[in-house]
Motif scaffolding. Structure first.
Motif, mmCIF file in Angstrom:
data_model
loop_
_atom_site.group_PDB
_atom_site.id
_atom_site.type_symbol
_atom_site.label_atom_id
_atom_site.label_comp_id
_atom_site.label_asym_id
_atom_site.label_seq_id
_atom_site.Cartn_x
_atom_site.Cartn_y
_atom_site.Cartn_z
ATOM 1 N N LEU A 34 44.648 41.029 44.432
ATOM 2 C CA LEU A 34 43.349 41.035 43.756
ATOM 3 C C LEU A 34 43.455 40.817 42.244
ATOM 4 O O LEU A 34 42.451 40.862 41.548
ATOM 5 N N GLY A 35 44.652 40.573 41.728
ATOM 6 C CA GLY A 35 44.845 40.441 40.289
ATOM 7 C C GLY A 35 43.983 39.363 39.651
ATOM 8 O O GLY A 35 43.375 39.569 38.606
ATOM 9 N N GLY A 36 43.929 38.200 40.285
ATOM 10 C CA GLY A 36 43.108 37.106 39.747
ATOM 11 C C GLY A 36 41.633 37.449 39.711
ATOM 12 O O GLY A 36 40.930 37.126 38.748
ATOM 13 N N LEU A 37 41.166 38.129 40.753
ATOM 14 C CA LEU A 37 39.760 38.535 40.804
ATOM 15 C C LEU A 37 39.465 39.576 39.724
ATOM 16 O O LEU A 37 38.439 39.492 39.049
ATOM 17 N N ILE A 38 40.355 40.522 39.572
ATOM 18 C CA ILE A 38 40.162 41.558 38.548
ATOM 19 C C ILE A 38 40.082 40.911 37.164
ATOM 20 O O ILE A 38 39.204 41.256 36.368
ATOM 21 N N LEU A 39 40.960 39.981 36.893
ATOM 22 C CA LEU A 39 40.962 39.310 35.581
ATOM 23 C C LEU A 39 39.702 38.461 35.388
ATOM 24 O O LEU A 39 39.170 38.383 34.289
ATOM 25 N N ALA A 40 39.227 37.842 36.465
ATOM 26 C CA ALA A 40 38.043 36.988 36.359
ATOM 27 C C ALA A 40 36.776 37.815 36.110
ATOM 28 O O ALA A 40 35.871 37.364 35.400
ATOM 29 N N LEU A 41 36.724 39.021 36.674
ATOM 30 C CA LEU A 41 35.513 39.830 36.561
ATOM 31 C C LEU A 41 35.505 40.781 35.380
ATOM 32 O O LEU A 41 34.457 41.289 34.999
ATOM 33 N N SER A 42 36.659 41.034 34.790
ATOM 34 C CA SER A 42 36.712 41.993 33.683
ATOM 35 C C SER A 42 36.776 41.259 32.340
ATOM 36 O O SER A 42 37.234 40.131 32.263
ATOM 37 N N GLU A 92 50.907 41.988 38.550
ATOM 38 C CA GLU A 92 52.010 42.682 39.212
ATOM 39 C C GLU A 92 51.525 43.944 39.925
ATOM 40 O O GLU A 92 51.989 44.248 41.022
ATOM 41 N N GLU A 93 50.607 44.672 39.319
ATOM 42 C CA GLU A 93 50.096 45.908 39.912
ATOM 43 C C GLU A 93 49.165 45.632 41.091
ATOM 44 O O GLU A 93 49.047 46.458 41.999
ATOM 45 N N HIS A 94 48.487 44.487 41.079
ATOM 46 C CA HIS A 94 47.517 44.125 42.116
ATOM 47 C C HIS A 94 47.769 42.682 42.547
ATOM 48 O O HIS A 94 47.012 41.774 42.174
ATOM 49 N N PRO A 95 48.811 42.463 43.351
ATOM 50 C CA PRO A 95 49.195 41.080 43.690
ATOM 51 C C PRO A 95 48.100 40.274 44.392
ATOM 52 O O PRO A 95 47.972 39.080 44.148
#
Length: 57
Positions: free
Chosen positions: A46-54, A41-44
């Motif tokens: 790039l959210g998936g990328l953030i979750l994949a890399l973190s 919700e905060e990063h519509p």
């Protein structure tokens, strides 16, 4: 002298009707889902990328 085997083994570690640690697993899944939803919700875009890399906290 004979001993009763059940007295030596001790009580079962499983609670009534469930597996040990099941409530901890449910809480982990709940928190993980809430974190994923919050990031998406905060990063519509790039959210998936953030979750994949973190890593999960």
């Amino acid at each position: 002298m004979d001993c009763d085997a059940s007295a030596i083994e001790g009580p079962s570690v499983e609670g009534p009707g469930g597996d040990a640690g099941a409530s901890a697993r449910r809480e982990y899944e709940r928190r993980r889902g809430a974190r994923e939803q919050r990031i998406r919700e905060e990063h519509p875009k790039l959210g998936g990328l953030i979750l994949a890399l973190s890593d999960d906290p």
